[in-house]
Design a protein around this motif. Sequence first.
Motif, PDB file in Angstrom:
ATOM      1  N   THR A  17      62.997  40.790  40.923  1.00 52.88           N
ATOM      2  CA  THR A  17      63.106  39.814  42.001  1.00 52.88           C
ATOM      3  C   THR A  17      64.558  39.456  42.300  1.00 52.88           C
ATOM      4  OG1 THR A  17      62.869  37.996  40.428  1.00 52.88           O
ATOM      5  CG2 THR A  17      60.859  38.796  41.480  1.00 52.88           C
ATOM      6  N   ASN A  58      50.259  44.651  43.718  1.00 55.72           N
ATOM      7  CA  ASN A  58      50.386  45.993  44.263  1.00 55.72           C
ATOM      8  C   ASN A  58      49.031  46.606  44.623  1.00 55.72           C
ATOM      9  OD1 ASN A  58      53.176  45.951  44.035  1.00 55.72           O
ATOM     10  ND2 ASN A  58      53.170  46.883  42.006  1.00 55.72           N
ATOM     11  N   ALA A 115      57.950  44.232  54.671  1.00 54.27           N
ATOM     12  CA  ALA A 115      57.575  45.289  53.722  1.00 54.27           C
ATOM     13  C   ALA A 115      58.287  46.584  54.100  1.00 54.27           C
ATOM     14  CB  ALA A 115      56.070  45.500  53.717  1.00 54.27           C
ATOM     15  N   ILE A 152      58.631  34.322  44.052  1.00 55.37           N
ATOM     16  CA  ILE A 152      57.968  35.401  44.780  1.00 55.37           C
ATOM     17  C   ILE A 152      57.148  36.224  43.809  1.00 55.37           C
ATOM     18  CG2 ILE A 152      59.918  37.006  44.563  1.00 55.37           C
ATOM     19  CD1 ILE A 152      59.246  38.007  47.414  1.00 55.37           C
ATOM     20  N   SER A 153      55.975  36.667  44.253  1.00 56.70           N
ATOM     21  CA  SER A 153      55.124  37.509  43.419  1.00 56.70           C
ATOM     22  C   SER A 153      54.361  38.475  44.326  1.00 56.70           C
ATOM     23  CB  SER A 153      54.143  36.662  42.608  1.00 56.70           C
ATOM     24  OG  SER A 153      53.307  35.891  43.461  1.00 56.70           O
ATOM     25  N   ARG A 154      53.813  39.512  43.740  1.00 52.60           N
ATOM     26  CA  ARG A 154      53.057  40.482  44.538  1.00 52.60           C
ATOM     27  C   ARG A 154      51.916  41.063  43.735  1.00 52.60           C
ATOM     28  NH1 ARG A 154      57.006  45.412  46.006  1.00 52.60           N
ATOM     29  NH2 ARG A 154      55.060  46.504  46.540  1.00 52.60           N
ATOM     30  N   SER A 176      51.373  33.386  51.847  1.00 50.91           N
ATOM     31  CA  SER A 176      50.807  34.677  51.457  1.00 50.91           C
ATOM     32  C   SER A 176      50.939  35.658  52.604  1.00 50.91           C
ATOM     33  CB  SER A 176      49.330  34.521  51.082  1.00 50.91           C
ATOM     34  OG  SER A 176      49.177  33.702  49.955  1.00 50.91           O
ATOM     35  N   THR A 196      49.696  42.725  48.647  1.00 57.43           N
ATOM     36  CA  THR A 196      49.993  41.355  49.060  1.00 57.43           C
ATOM     37  C   THR A 196      51.268  40.856  48.383  1.00 57.43           C
ATOM     38  OG1 THR A 196      48.625  40.419  47.306  1.00 57.43           O
ATOM     39  CG2 THR A 196      47.559  40.792  49.431  1.00 57.43           C
ATOM     40  N   VAL A 197      51.909  39.911  49.041  1.00 58.82           N
ATOM     41  CA  VAL A 197      53.066  39.239  48.477  1.00 58.82           C
ATOM     42  C   VAL A 197      52.924  37.749  48.764  1.00 58.82           C
ATOM     43  CG1 VAL A 197      54.489  39.577  50.555  1.00 58.82           C
ATOM     44  CG2 VAL A 197      55.593  39.217  48.340  1.00 58.82           C
ATOM     45  N   ASN A 257      58.574  47.078  43.812  1.00 62.47           N
ATOM     46  CA  ASN A 257      57.215  47.394  43.360  1.00 62.47           C
ATOM     47  C   ASN A 257      57.117  47.381  41.846  1.00 62.47           C
ATOM     48  OD1 ASN A 257      58.514  49.771  42.830  1.00 62.47           O
ATOM     49  ND2 ASN A 257      57.328  51.011  44.262  1.00 62.47           N
ATOM     50  N   MET A 265      59.121  44.283  48.976  1.00 61.04           N
ATOM     51  CA  MET A 265      58.531  43.270  49.853  1.00 61.04           C
ATOM     52  C   MET A 265      59.419  42.038  49.782  1.00 61.04           C
ATOM     53  SD  MET A 265      54.432  43.675  49.188  1.00 61.04           S
ATOM     54  CE  MET A 265      53.973  43.206  50.869  1.00 61.04           C
ATOM     55  N   CYS A 268      57.308  37.676  56.599  1.00 60.36           N
ATOM     56  CA  CYS A 268      57.050  38.649  55.545  1.00 60.36           C
ATOM     57  C   CYS A 268      57.610  40.008  55.979  1.00 60.36           C
ATOM     58  CB  CYS A 268      55.545  38.732  55.335  1.00 60.36           C
ATOM     59  SG  CYS A 268      54.994  40.016  54.215  1.00 60.36           S
TER      60      CYS A 268
END
Length: 122
Positions: free
Chosen positions: A57, A73, A97, A69-71, A21, A77-78, A53, A34, A95
């Motif tokens: 992916t 908004n 961004a 991968i996930s985020r 994370s 966080t990612v 955003n 990200m 990480c």
Amino acid sequence: QVQLVESGGGLVQAGGSLRLSCAASGSIFRINNMAWYRQAPGNQRELVAAITNGGSTNYADSVKGRFTISRDNAKNTVSLQMNGLKPEDTAVYYCNAQLFRRAWSASTTDYWGQGTQVTVSS
């Protein structure tokens, strides 16, 4: 100032799972892309997975079907869910961004986390 703080690395046996994370904080207007990169000893840093955003992916061929991968908004966080880990996944994971710090910023700025070690034993 902007900070990216990673968590979730560690030691796992081959075939196991880990979840990384990363939380971005500070003076942020909007985060565009990200991503997670990794760097093994003696190797160049390489892209593992990226997410826009809007949620699109992109994955390195070596991790397709194993990593997700996930985020979030709203929370800036990612995450990177890593399943079916292999010894060759051993590396420091970073990480990244690309973000606008101000509403009037003309372009994005890249920020990096400090890195978290992932070690996969055979």
